[in-house]
Structure formats: C-alpha cells, structure tokens
Design a protein around this motif. Structure first.
Motif, PDB file in Angstrom:
ATOM      1  N   THR A 338       0.827  -1.246   0.023  1.00  0.00           N
ATOM      2  CA  THR A 338       0.134  -0.107   0.163  1.00  0.00           C
ATOM      3  C   THR A 338       0.811   1.212   0.154  1.00  0.00           C
ATOM      4  OG1 THR A 338       0.017  -0.527   2.303  1.00  0.00           O
ATOM      5  CG2 THR A 338      -2.184  -1.051   1.035  1.00  0.00           C
ATOM      6  N   ARG A 339       0.244   2.264  -0.168  1.00  0.00           N
ATOM      7  CA  ARG A 339       1.050   3.657  -0.266  1.00  0.00           C
ATOM      8  C   ARG A 339       2.009   4.028   0.756  1.00  0.00           C
ATOM      9  NH1 ARG A 339      -3.681   7.995  -2.112  1.00  0.00           N
ATOM     10  NH2 ARG A 339      -4.564   6.725  -3.970  1.00  0.00           N
ATOM     11  N   ASP A 340       1.553   3.622   2.052  1.00  0.00           N
ATOM     12  CA  ASP A 340       2.510   4.156   3.047  1.00  0.00           C
ATOM     13  C   ASP A 340       3.750   3.116   3.208  1.00  0.00           C
ATOM     14  OD1 ASP A 340       0.665   1.652   3.716  1.00  0.00           O
ATOM     15  OD2 ASP A 340       1.715   1.492   5.735  1.00  0.00           O
ATOM     16  N   LEU A 341       3.677   2.073   2.354  1.00  0.00           N
ATOM     17  CA  LEU A 341       4.974   1.412   2.159  1.00  0.00           C
ATOM     18  C   LEU A 341       5.815   1.481   0.718  1.00  0.00           C
ATOM     19  CD1 LEU A 341       3.738  -2.003   3.547  1.00  0.00           C
ATOM     20  CD2 LEU A 341       5.340  -0.242   4.802  1.00  0.00           C
ATOM     21  N   GLY A 342       5.121   2.723   0.193  1.00  0.00           N
ATOM     22  CA  GLY A 342       5.567   3.111  -1.086  1.00  0.00           C
ATOM     23  C   GLY A 342       4.913   2.401  -2.223  1.00  0.00           C
ATOM     24  N   GLY A 343       4.024   1.646  -2.038  1.00  0.00           N
ATOM     25  CA  GLY A 343       3.257   0.924  -3.252  1.00  0.00           C
ATOM     26  C   GLY A 343       2.133   1.528  -3.947  1.00  0.00           C
ATOM     27  N   THR A 344       1.656   0.706  -4.734  1.00  0.00           N
ATOM     28  CA  THR A 344       0.628   1.635  -5.389  1.00  0.00           C
ATOM     29  C   THR A 344      -0.902   0.664  -5.298  1.00  0.00           C
ATOM     30  OG1 THR A 344       1.067   0.390  -7.365  1.00  0.00           O
ATOM     31  CG2 THR A 344       1.913   2.503  -7.156  1.00  0.00           C
ATOM     32  N   TYR A 345      -0.987  -0.226  -4.507  1.00  0.00           N
ATOM     33  CA  TYR A 345      -2.083  -1.301  -4.442  1.00  0.00           C
ATOM     34  C   TYR A 345      -2.926  -0.743  -3.286  1.00  0.00           C
ATOM     35  CZ  TYR A 345       0.533  -4.538  -7.231  1.00  0.00           C
ATOM     36  OH  TYR A 345       1.274  -5.154  -8.163  1.00  0.00           O
ATOM     37  N   ASP A 346      -4.274  -0.849  -3.406  1.00  0.00           N
ATOM     38  CA  ASP A 346      -5.042  -0.463  -2.322  1.00  0.00           C
ATOM     39  C   ASP A 346      -5.436  -1.488  -1.369  1.00  0.00           C
ATOM     40  OD1 ASP A 346      -7.164  -2.290  -3.349  1.00  0.00           O
ATOM     41  OD2 ASP A 346      -8.071  -0.740  -4.889  1.00  0.00           O
ATOM     42  N   THR A 347      -6.232  -1.360  -0.627  1.00  0.00           N
ATOM     43  CA  THR A 347      -6.725  -2.243   0.851  1.00  0.00           C
ATOM     44  C   THR A 347      -6.975  -3.562   0.257  1.00  0.00           C
ATOM     45  OG1 THR A 347      -7.224  -0.196   1.840  1.00  0.00           O
ATOM     46  CG2 THR A 347      -7.713  -2.231   3.053  1.00  0.00           C
ATOM     47  N   VAL A 348      -8.069  -3.580  -0.742  1.00  0.00           N
ATOM     48  CA  VAL A 348      -8.762  -4.693  -1.088  1.00  0.00           C
ATOM     49  C   VAL A 348      -7.586  -5.524  -1.927  1.00  0.00           C
ATOM     50  CG1 VAL A 348     -10.487  -5.551  -2.604  1.00  0.00           C
ATOM     51  CG2 VAL A 348     -10.892  -3.802  -1.050  1.00  0.00           C
ATOM     52  N   GLU A 349      -6.882  -4.965  -2.581  1.00  0.00           N
ATOM     53  CA  GLU A 349      -6.071  -5.643  -3.598  1.00  0.00           C
ATOM     54  C   GLU A 349      -4.695  -6.509  -2.658  1.00  0.00           C
ATOM     55  OE1 GLU A 349      -5.958  -2.962  -7.624  1.00  0.00           O
ATOM     56  OE2 GLU A 349      -4.678  -2.420  -6.075  1.00  0.00           O
ATOM     57  N   VAL A 350      -4.340  -5.530  -1.630  1.00  0.00           N
ATOM     58  CA  VAL A 350      -3.445  -6.485  -0.735  1.00  0.00           C
ATOM     59  C   VAL A 350      -4.228  -7.624  -0.133  1.00  0.00           C
ATOM     60  CG1 VAL A 350      -2.112  -6.124   1.577  1.00  0.00           C
ATOM     61  CG2 VAL A 350      -1.925  -4.363  -0.583  1.00  0.00           C
ATOM     62  N   THR A 351      -5.378  -7.518   0.324  1.00  0.00           N
ATOM     63  CA  THR A 351      -6.068  -8.576   1.042  1.00  0.00           C
ATOM     64  C   THR A 351      -6.065  -9.708   0.133  1.00  0.00           C
ATOM     65  OG1 THR A 351      -7.132  -6.942   2.518  1.00  0.00           O
ATOM     66  CG2 THR A 351      -7.971  -9.301   2.308  1.00  0.00           C
ATOM     67  N   ASP A 352      -6.731  -9.393  -1.272  1.00  0.00           N
ATOM     68  CA  ASP A 352      -6.859 -10.436  -2.163  1.00  0.00           C
ATOM     69  C   ASP A 352      -5.484 -11.185  -2.534  1.00  0.00           C
ATOM     70  OD1 ASP A 352      -9.392  -9.545  -2.716  1.00  0.00           O
ATOM     71  OD2 ASP A 352      -8.965  -8.473  -4.514  1.00  0.00           O
ATOM     72  N   ALA A 353      -4.415 -10.447  -2.502  1.00  0.00           N
ATOM     73  CA  ALA A 353      -3.001 -11.050  -2.597  1.00  0.00           C
ATOM     74  C   ALA A 353      -2.523 -12.090  -1.293  1.00  0.00           C
ATOM     75  CB  ALA A 353      -2.026 -10.037  -2.909  1.00  0.00           C
ATOM     76  N   ILE A 354      -3.024 -11.656  -0.029  1.00  0.00           N
ATOM     77  CA  ILE A 354      -2.895 -12.476   0.888  1.00  0.00           C
ATOM     78  C   ILE A 354      -3.546 -13.527   0.746  1.00  0.00           C
ATOM     79  CG2 ILE A 354      -3.000 -12.614   3.445  1.00  0.00           C
ATOM     80  CD1 ILE A 354      -2.365  -9.513   3.686  1.00  0.00           C
ATOM     81  N   ILE A 355      -4.936 -13.654   0.512  1.00  0.00           N
ATOM     82  CA  ILE A 355      -5.557 -14.724   0.483  1.00  0.00           C
ATOM     83  C   ILE A 355      -5.114 -15.841  -0.427  1.00  0.00           C
ATOM     84  CG2 ILE A 355      -8.092 -15.604  -0.370  1.00  0.00           C
ATOM     85  CD1 ILE A 355      -9.082 -13.120   1.103  1.00  0.00           C
ATOM     86  N   GLN A 356      -4.656 -15.333  -1.736  1.00  0.00           N
ATOM     87  CA  GLN A 356      -4.068 -15.939  -2.973  1.00  0.00           C
ATOM     88  C   GLN A 356      -2.739 -16.856  -2.068  1.00  0.00           C
ATOM     89  OE1 GLN A 356      -3.615 -13.485  -6.141  1.00  0.00           O
ATOM     90  NE2 GLN A 356      -5.747 -13.315  -6.597  1.00  0.00           N
ATOM     91  N   ASN A 357      -2.131 -15.944  -1.523  1.00  0.00           N
ATOM     92  CA  ASN A 357      -0.942 -16.675  -1.143  1.00  0.00           C
ATOM     93  C   ASN A 357      -0.969 -17.628   0.053  1.00  0.00           C
ATOM     94  OD1 ASN A 357       1.185 -15.610  -2.760  1.00  0.00           O
ATOM     95  ND2 ASN A 357       1.003 -13.537  -1.746  1.00  0.00           N
ATOM     96  N   LEU A 358      -2.155 -17.483   0.682  1.00  0.00           N
ATOM     97  CA  LEU A 358      -2.444 -18.615   1.520  1.00  0.00           C
ATOM     98  C   LEU A 358      -2.380 -20.037   1.003  1.00  0.00           C
ATOM     99  CD1 LEU A 358      -5.195 -17.027   3.558  1.00  0.00           C
ATOM    100  CD2 LEU A 358      -3.243 -17.837   4.643  1.00  0.00           C
ATOM    101  N   ALA A 359      -2.970 -20.114  -0.183  1.00  0.00           N
ATOM    102  CA  ALA A 359      -2.934 -21.325  -0.792  1.00  0.00           C
ATOM    103  C   ALA A 359      -1.436 -21.435  -1.334  1.00  0.00           C
ATOM    104  CB  ALA A 359      -3.904 -21.274  -2.087  1.00  0.00           C
TER     105      ALA A 359
END
Length: 366
Positions: A338-359
């Motif tokens: 997300t932006r606070d870490l210098g990224g461009t992803y939003d809240t939902v996109e980061v969560t989506d990625a975490i869910i995908q990476n759980l698998a």
C-alpha cells in the motif's frame, strides 16, 4: 477429523480506517474457515460502538457493553478516534474500557521486518531482526488516577495531577509473562525498560521485582535500560533486542518506534491478552483511525490481518496462524504494498493477494 470448533467473535470495527481494515481481516478469517474443511468456523457479532455511536448516544459503547461481549472467544477491534470527539473520551470510553474491564493486562506487539518493504533502518542484518514488546496493559501511567483543580483561581492557575500506579503484583505478572515468552524463542533474553533514575518510586519497585523474578529464570539472559537509552538502542543496536518488557506508556511509545523502523505503523499487529482466559482477549492493529485517509481504500490491512494471526494462535490454531503470517510475508515479498510502504495497491488488492498466497504457502508446506 475431530469435531468442528466454532469460535464466537465480537467484532468492533470502530472509527475511520478501522472499518475498512477489519472488513478485510474478516474476509481473510472467513476464507481460512471455509478452506479448513470443517475444522473450525467463526460466528461473528458486530458492534457499532465508536465515535459515531458517541455522537448519537453520548457514550462510546452500550452501558452493558462488557457483558454483551464477555462470553465471546475473542474480540477483533479496528481503531478508535475521529474529529469531533476528544481523544481522551474515545480512548477511555471504548478501548481502555475493554482492556481494563476485562483485565487484559498483557499487550504483545511484535516488531517484524517484512521482505520487500522499503528499509527505514540502516542495519547490516535487517532481514533477521525480530523482537517483541511486552507492555504492561492494566496500570502504570494509564491508570487514570488524578484530577484537575484550582480553576477558580483564574486563567492560567489550574493544576492537573496525573499519577502512575505500580503494584508489586502488576509488575510481577507482566515480568513473568515476558520471561515465559522469552523461553519460547530461539534466543532467550529479556530487556527491562524503566526510568527509575527520575521516577524513584514506581519504577524502582519495577526494577526490584525484575531482579527478584529473574532469579527464577537462570536460563534467560537479562538486560536493563532507561527508556531514553532504549529509544537509541532501537535504532543503533536492534540486534540486541529479543523480548522487551516495559510499563504501559513506555512500551506504547517504543512499539510505535519499532513499527516505524519496520516500515510503517500499518504493518504492526498487537494482542491485548487476559492470559488466565477469565475474559476474552482483544486483537487490534497498532495504528489509529487515520481519519485523513478514511474511506479512500488506501489503508494498509496488514497490521489488522497480522492481528488476526495472533488471534488464531490464541484460539489454538497455531498452524493456521503461521500460514497466515507466511502469506503476509509472501505478499510483501512480491512487492504488493500500500501507499504507506511506497506501493500502489489498495486495501482490497493487498488482502486479495494475501488470500491467494495462503494457498501458495500451503502448497509449499506440503
């Protein structure tokens, strides 16, 4: 497979970005429950307490709020505070009311340096830094003892007294908790933080209890620092840190410093524990309600999702907690920030990625 376990959660999104990040955290938890093949599930009760509730009702939570959530297995909390409600009213009326009302006397705040996160700390071995703050969470400087007087003497003559309360029992239980935690880590070390050179009563009592308790843990290395020196230690020699135990105020401040060094307050998780389990424990990110970015979808959900991992561990789901932490690390390693870490992803996109990476981390584990 044994009988499925249903955990009752009291969900309090609170104010500002608290609502957004708790929504994402619940999305992760529900996903993990669904894929557990019947091992566990969540029954979630939502409570609308917070500043909006205060503006409508004149109080931050229901009068019988603690009784409403007393029998839940855990409390999942967002953030508290919003313009229009003084911070001391919002804090004492909700978060501290729960922490003190349920005697959640141990506050745990890990400091972890996630892969892929821009480095705020110039250290040759930053990837291997990892320590945890153990905060006394029931008394100390946040006891609420004191008052204001002499306003009748005229403008500029009022006096405010704020007292810090230290009890021998309160000091001993949090210090023993820190030593017990240290025994579970690869390096067994506890550092105590006080300001006993200037605060010669409560902090000296803390020092004396620390010296006495440490004798029961001969296998654990000990160290002691004054809080100002410890602030410098966080920056200059973080490799010396393992388990850091401190009073309510000092650990609160130091944990924010640790989170900032790790990249952002947005990645910092915490747990408010009643270790005896007489009452439910509460899990929340370290950051506040951030009204300046509320509703924009840019808040970092990692701190709140990491707090969900602490909650899973507390509920006896250690394997699932470890997998969730690994999924968070894999997400930041991929540069999904997300932006606070210098990224461009939003809240939902980061969560989506975490869910995908759980698998992904589940496959790697097998």
């Amino acid at each position: 497979m044994g009988e499925a376990k249903t955990f009752r959660l009291a969900v309090i999104p609170g104010d500002g970005i608290g609502k957004e990040v708790v929504r994402e955290g619940m999305r992760v938890l529900e996903h993990m429950a669904e894929e557990s093949e019947g091992k566990f599930s969540f029954e979630s009760d939502y409570f609308p307490w917070g500043c909006e509730y205060y503006l409508e009702n004149g109080k931050m939570m229901d009068e019988d709020g603690l009784e409403q959530i007393r029998n839940h297995d855990a409390i999942y909390f967002g953030a508290v505070g919003f313009p229009g409600v003084p911070d001391h009213i919002s804090l004492w009326g909700l978060r501290l009311a729960i922490c003190q009302g349920f005697d959640q006397w141990a506050n745990i705040r890990p400091v972890e340096f996630l892969p892929g996160v821009p480095r705020r700390l110039n250290h040759p071995d930053v990837d291997n830094l990892n320590w945890v703050l153990v905060r006394e969470n029931s008394e100390g400087e946040y006891s609420g003892i004191g008052g204001r007087n002499f306003a009748g003497r005229g403008t500029g003559n009022e006096v405010a007294v704020q007292s810090a309360l230290f009890t021998e029992k309160g000091c001993e239980r949090i210090i023993r908790f820190a030593f017990d935690l240290a025994r579970t880590r690869d390096r067994k070390k506890v550092t105590s933080v006080t300001k006993s050179n200037a605060q010669q009563y409560g902090m000296v009592l803390w020092d004396e209890v620390f010296a006495r308790v440490s004798k029961d843990y001969p296998d654990v290395e000990t160290d002691q620092r004054l809080v100002d020196a410890m602030a410098a230690e966080f920056v200059l020699h973080p490799e010396e840190l393992e388990v850091v135990v401190a009073s309510n105020l000092f650990a609160d401040i130091l944990s924010d410093l640790g989170s900032a060094l790790a990249g952002s307050l947005g990645v910092a998780a915490s747990a408010n524990l009643n270790p005896e389990r007489r009452t439910p424990s509460m899990f929340e990110s370290v950051h506040g309600s951030a009204p300046d970015i509320a509703g924009k979808g840019v808040a970092n959900p990692i701190g709140t999702i990491g707090s969900a991992a602490l909650m899973l561990d507390h509920l006896g789901l250690a394997e699932e907690a470890a997998r969730l932490n690994n999924a968070i690390a894999e997400t930041t390693r991929q540069g999904i920030l997300t932006r606070d870490l210098g990224g461009t992803y939003d809240t939902v996109e980061v969560t989506d990625a975490i869910i995908q990476n759980l698998a992904k981390v589940k496959e790697q584990a097998h």
